[in-house]
Design a protein around this motif. Structure first.
Motif, PDB file in Angstrom:
ATOM      1  N   ILE A   1       0.837  -1.033  -0.035  1.00  0.00           N
ATOM      2  CA  ILE A   1       0.082  -0.086   0.170  1.00  0.00           C
ATOM      3  C   ILE A   1       0.646   1.181  -0.157  1.00  0.00           C
ATOM      4  N   ARG A   2       0.675   2.135  -0.930  1.00  0.00           N
ATOM      5  CA  ARG A   2       1.461   3.460  -0.935  1.00  0.00           C
ATOM      6  C   ARG A   2       0.601   4.716  -1.305  1.00  0.00           C
ATOM      7  N   GLY A   3       1.187   5.660  -0.570  1.00  0.00           N
ATOM      8  CA  GLY A   3       0.248   6.927  -0.928  1.00  0.00           C
ATOM      9  C   GLY A   3       1.222   8.133  -1.112  1.00  0.00           C
ATOM     10  N   TRP A   4       0.794   9.383  -1.521  1.00  0.00           N
ATOM     11  CA  TRP A   4       1.588  10.403  -1.857  1.00  0.00           C
ATOM     12  C   TRP A   4       0.899  11.635  -1.366  1.00  0.00           C
ATOM     13  N   ILE A   5       1.736  12.567  -0.910  1.00  0.00           N
ATOM     14  CA  ILE A   5       1.112  13.854  -0.568  1.00  0.00           C
ATOM     15  C   ILE A   5       2.299  15.169  -0.848  1.00  0.00           C
ATOM     16  N   ASN A   6       2.033  16.168  -1.237  1.00  0.00           N
ATOM     17  CA  ASN A   6       2.903  17.321  -1.407  1.00  0.00           C
ATOM     18  C   ASN A   6       2.983  18.115  -0.193  1.00  0.00           C
ATOM     19  N   THR A   7       4.257  18.484  -0.051  1.00  0.00           N
ATOM     20  CA  THR A   7       4.416  19.316   1.358  1.00  0.00           C
ATOM     21  C   THR A   7       3.702  20.749   1.145  1.00  0.00           C
ATOM     22  N   GLY A   8       3.339  21.302  -0.199  1.00  0.00           N
ATOM     23  CA  GLY A   8       2.843  22.371  -0.309  1.00  0.00           C
ATOM     24  C   GLY A   8       1.424  22.774   0.361  1.00  0.00           C
ATOM     25  N   MET A   9       0.735  21.330   0.499  1.00  0.00           N
ATOM     26  CA  MET A   9      -0.476  21.754   0.770  1.00  0.00           C
ATOM     27  C   MET A   9      -0.593  21.387   2.418  1.00  0.00           C
ATOM     28  N   LEU A  10       0.594  21.258   3.055  1.00  0.00           N
ATOM     29  CA  LEU A  10       0.681  21.119   4.523  1.00  0.00           C
ATOM     30  C   LEU A  10       1.277  22.582   4.929  1.00  0.00           C
TER      31      LEU A  10
END
Length: 322
Positions: free
Chosen positions: A142-151
């Motif tokens: 299971i893998r997921g991704w998020i951009n730090t610009g959203m945080l």
């Protein structure tokens, strides 16, 4: 000093309070009626809301609130579904930091679209319209991704796999560890070993071990033997035969030994009735927009496992204890 502050214009006090935190503003509202009035003002709570909250609320049909404070508290207590209901947004109540959850549908799940291995269903207490139920697999990834610009910038974040056992029960994870990882683009991969069976964690945590007198010299010469023999015997007979040290070694293998096997991670109960286990953490410096990859996999044993209902991966600020 308090009287001098009370003599300041309310707008000046509001500006000062807006430079603190939501928790501090609530505490300072108890100083006097002037402070209370300033602490309730939209000028203060507007500063505590994320700069892009208008964009986030544009996807929310009911965005009319009597004050910015009411809006802030609403976003803390009620996750906001975004991205066509595939992600959720929320605020950390204490500091107003951004929190996100990625639904199972946004994640990469090996064989996720094969009904023989994974089933997609709906649950009344789930945050999203669909959750993924693990039927049975020998290869879990299971893998997921998020951009730090959203945080939120300058914030230490943790990533958590959110799941629960299916009604029929979870199996195949009681003695099988899972490797979890997290990596921010340009950095090294951080890995750790966790277990997804909460019952196993409870059994180990509350098991009664006979109390023995500890002999340090005999321990140093004898503790390595049962460690080396555990993989072949997979029991604690050798440990019980040691008169100076009676300890039950939990599933020691090469991976665990390299990942601090005595600090095992097990799922914890959440306030919403689900379980979670930490995948790792990362610091968002806020300087560049970087991609963060999070994952959980068990691909080495080849054993079949199932009975896990996956809701998603949550990314939220970590509480720092001094």
């Amino acid at each position: 000093m308090a009287e001098e502050f009370n003599n300041l214009p309310e707008g000046c006090i509001a500006t000062i309070l807006s430079l603190t935190s939501p928790r501090d503003a609530c505490r300072l509202s108890l100083v006097s009626s002037t402070f209370q009035s300033a602490a309730e003002s939209d000028a203060v709570w507007h500063k505590f809301l994320p700069s892009d909250f208008h964009t986030l609320l544009s996807q929310y049909p009911s965005s009319s609130f009597p004050s910015k404070k009411h809006l802030y508290l609403h976003l803390c207590q009620n996750p906001l579904l975004i991205d066509n209901g595939k992600k959720s947004f929320q605020l950390d109540k204490v500091y107003g930091k951004k929190c996100y959850m990625l639904s199972a549908r946004t994640l990469f799940i090996v064989w996720g679209d094969t009904p023989r291995y994974w089933a997609w269903t709906s649950l009344p207490d789930a945050r999203f319209s669909e959750v993924a139920e693990l039927v049975s697999v020998c290869w879990l990834e299971i893998r997921g991704w998020i951009n730090t610009g959203m945080l939120s910038p300058k914030t230490l974040y943790g990533a958590y796999l959110v799941f629960r056992p299916s009604p029929s029960g979870i199996y195949g994870f009681d003695y099988q560890s899972v490797e979890v990882s997290i990596r921010i683009a340009g950095g090294e991969v951080s890995k750790r070993i966790v277990y997804l069976d909460a019952e196993r964690g409870r059994r180990l945590r509350y098991q009664i071990v006979p109390r023995r007198i500890f002999n340090r010299a005999r321990f140093l010469t004898s503790v390595e033997a049962p460690l080396a023999e555990h993989n072949s015997n997979n029991n604690c007979n050798n440990n019980r035969n040691n008169n100076s040290f009676d300890f039950q070694y939990p599933n020691i293998n090469d991976n665990n030994r390299n990942n601090n096997s005595f600090d095992l991670q097990y799922p914890k109960e959440r306030g919403d009735g689900w379980m979670e286990v930490e995948l790792g953490d990362f610091f968002n410096d806020g300087e560049d927009d970087k991609e963060v990859e999070m994952g959980a996999c068990e691909i080495k044993s080849g054993d079949w496992k199932g009975g896990l209902v996956l809701q998603g991966i949550e990314i939220r600020p970590k509480t720092v204890r001094h």
